[in-house]
Design an enzyme around this catalytic site. Structure first.
Site, PDB file in Angstrom:
ATOM      1  N   ASP A 184       0.830  -1.206   0.000  1.00  0.00           N
ATOM      2  CA  ASP A 184       0.000   0.000   0.000  1.00  0.00           C
ATOM      3  C   ASP A 184       0.866   1.259   0.000  1.00  0.00           C
ATOM      4  OD1 ASP A 184      -2.292   1.478   0.013  1.00  0.00           O
ATOM      5  OD2 ASP A 184      -2.734   1.199   2.132  1.00  0.00           O
ATOM      6  N   GLY A 185       0.351   2.305  -0.620  1.00  0.00           N
ATOM      7  CA  GLY A 185       1.007   3.607  -0.552  1.00  0.00           C
ATOM      8  C   GLY A 185       1.584   4.097  -1.877  1.00  0.00           C
ATOM      9  N   ASN A 186       1.313   3.361  -2.957  1.00  0.00           N
ATOM     10  CA  ASN A 186       1.850   3.783  -4.262  1.00  0.00           C
ATOM     11  C   ASN A 186       1.293   5.135  -4.694  1.00  0.00           C
ATOM     12  OD1 ASN A 186       3.141   1.341  -4.426  1.00  0.00           O
ATOM     13  ND2 ASN A 186       1.622   0.400  -5.763  1.00  0.00           N
TER      14      ASN A 186
ATOM     15  N   ARG B 265      -0.977   9.193  -9.922  1.00  0.00           N
ATOM     16  CA  ARG B 265      -0.957   8.034  -9.016  1.00  0.00           C
ATOM     17  C   ARG B 265      -0.271   6.819  -9.642  1.00  0.00           C
ATOM     18  NH1 ARG B 265      -4.114   7.075  -4.943  1.00  0.00           N
ATOM     19  NH2 ARG B 265      -4.429   4.953  -5.670  1.00  0.00           N
TER      20      ARG B 265
ATOM     21  N   HIS C  15       2.547   3.163  -8.912  1.00  0.00           N
ATOM     22  CA  HIS C  15       2.443   1.723  -9.192  1.00  0.00           C
ATOM     23  C   HIS C  15       3.660   1.260 -10.000  1.00  0.00           C
ATOM     24  CE1 HIS C  15      -1.468   1.798  -7.498  1.00  0.00           C
ATOM     25  NE2 HIS C  15      -2.064   2.401  -8.506  1.00  0.00           N
TER      26      HIS C  15
ATOM     27  N   GLU D  75     -11.925  -5.710  -5.175  1.00  0.00           N
ATOM     28  CA  GLU D  75     -12.551  -4.390  -5.011  1.00  0.00           C
ATOM     29  C   GLU D  75     -11.849  -3.299  -5.831  1.00  0.00           C
ATOM     30  OE1 GLU D  75     -11.763  -6.418  -2.299  1.00  0.00           O
ATOM     31  OE2 GLU D  75     -13.832  -7.104  -2.219  1.00  0.00           O
TER      32      GLU D  75
ATOM     33  N   TRP E 294     -11.464  -2.968  -8.901  1.00  0.00           N
ATOM     34  CA  TRP E 294     -12.146  -2.596 -10.139  1.00  0.00           C
ATOM     35  C   TRP E 294     -12.887  -1.272  -9.979  1.00  0.00           C
ATOM     36  CZ3 TRP E 294     -10.671  -5.402 -14.137  1.00  0.00           C
ATOM     37  CH2 TRP E 294     -10.342  -6.740 -13.956  1.00  0.00           C
TER      38      TRP E 294
ATOM     39  N   LEU F  33      11.814 -20.259  -4.774  1.00  0.00           N
ATOM     40  CA  LEU F  33      10.810 -19.485  -4.033  1.00  0.00           C
ATOM     41  C   LEU F  33       9.502 -19.664  -4.784  1.00  0.00           C
ATOM     42  CD1 LEU F  33      10.102 -16.977  -2.030  1.00  0.00           C
ATOM     43  CD2 LEU F  33      10.473 -15.584  -4.057  1.00  0.00           C
TER      44      LEU F  33
ATOM     45  N   GLU G  53       1.552 -13.459  12.182  1.00  0.00           N
ATOM     46  CA  GLU G  53       2.025 -12.247  12.859  1.00  0.00           C
ATOM     47  C   GLU G  53       1.808 -11.065  11.907  1.00  0.00           C
ATOM     48  OE1 GLU G  53       3.046 -12.255  15.980  1.00  0.00           O
ATOM     49  OE2 GLU G  53       2.937 -14.434  16.131  1.00  0.00           O
TER      50      GLU G  53
END
Ligand code: FPP
Length: 237
Positions: free
Chosen positions: A15-17, A28, A32, A62, A64, A126, A192
């Site tokens: 979050d926070g882009n 904005r 991203h 959500e 979209w 990974l 956690e």
């Protein structure tokens, strides 16, 4: 049970882009774009530290509802990543998976997802799960529907998207909000939860190391008392 020093599975809400970009008077979507660098750096660091599974929330059920230009940009970013990054992931022994309702994505995107998953299926380094058009509630609903169709509703957890993977040990959310936002609702039961104010594009190796150090200091009790965890009772026989 001692917390393993390195989490086996880390789940991340990036979050926070948007705010990162707006603070620089950029659109904005520039946030991203920059966020993709932070994803690359996290994948590298997670591999180096021996993390088994990394799950990143790229686009929620959500999302979209965002402005159409931003939705298109995020979809293009995914398409571009599928075109440009998969070979590199493969050569680094990364198993790539997309988790979510992929049927709603573009045809080419779906084809490239299938190809990437097939190409990297037997990699063991990974496991990278990218959650796209994913929501924790969607996942539970689709699992229940499939379990009912198979006549075994109680076994619904076998039909969840992450049924073959360990539950996340560590959840990281950047960007200052303290919420789960419909991410892995079932799987986060004993995870956690780590929240930090760093905006996602600024989340680099030092911030990741901080999250891991915080995790290593947790006492995971899984419903037991601290005493039981620290001094396990010897079993008879
Ligand atoms: C949340 O920040 C971020 C997203 C909804 C998208 C995250 C996507 C990326 C980092 C790109 C990753 C791409 C691939 C292909 C893995 P926000 O827009 O809600 O930020 P804000 O809270 O500051 O507005």
């Amino acid at each position: 049970m001692e917390a393993p020093v390195v989490p086996r599975h880390i789940a991340v809400v990036m979050d926070g882009n948007g705010r990162w970009a707006q603070r620089r008077l950029l659109p904005r979507v520039a946030g991203h774009k920059q966020g993709v660098h932070a994803v690359r750096s996290l994948i590298r660091a997670a591999r180096e530290r021996g993390v088994e599974v990394l799950t990143v929330f790229a686009f929620s059920s959500e999302n979209w509802q965002r402005p159409p230009d931003e939705v298109s940009f995020l979809m293009d970013l995914l398409l571009r990543a599928l075109r440009e990054e998969v070979d590199k992931l493969h050569s680094n022994d990364v198993r790539f998976r997309v988790v979510g309702d992929v049927g709603a994505l573009g045809r080419e995107t779906q084809q490239l997802i299938d190809q990437a998953q097939a190409l990297t299926a037997s990699n063991r380094g990974l496991c990278l799960n990218v959650a796209v058009n994913y929501g924790g509630r969607w996942d539970i609903e689709q699992a229940v529907a499939r379990a009912v169709a198979a006549g075994d509703a109680r076994a619904f957890a076998h039909y969840l998207s992450f049924a073959d993977q360990p539950d996340p040990d560590l959840f990281i959310r950047t960007g200052g909000e303290r919420r789960i936002s419909n991410f892995l609702l079932w799987q986060l039961a004993y995870t956690e939860l780590y929240f930090c104010d760093t905006l996602w594009p600024d989340f680099g190796e030092a911030e990741f190391a901080q999250a891991l150090a915080w995790f290593a200091a947790r006492e995971r009790r899984f419903g037991r008392t601290g005493e039981q965890v620290r001094e396990p009772v010897a079993l008879p026989g």
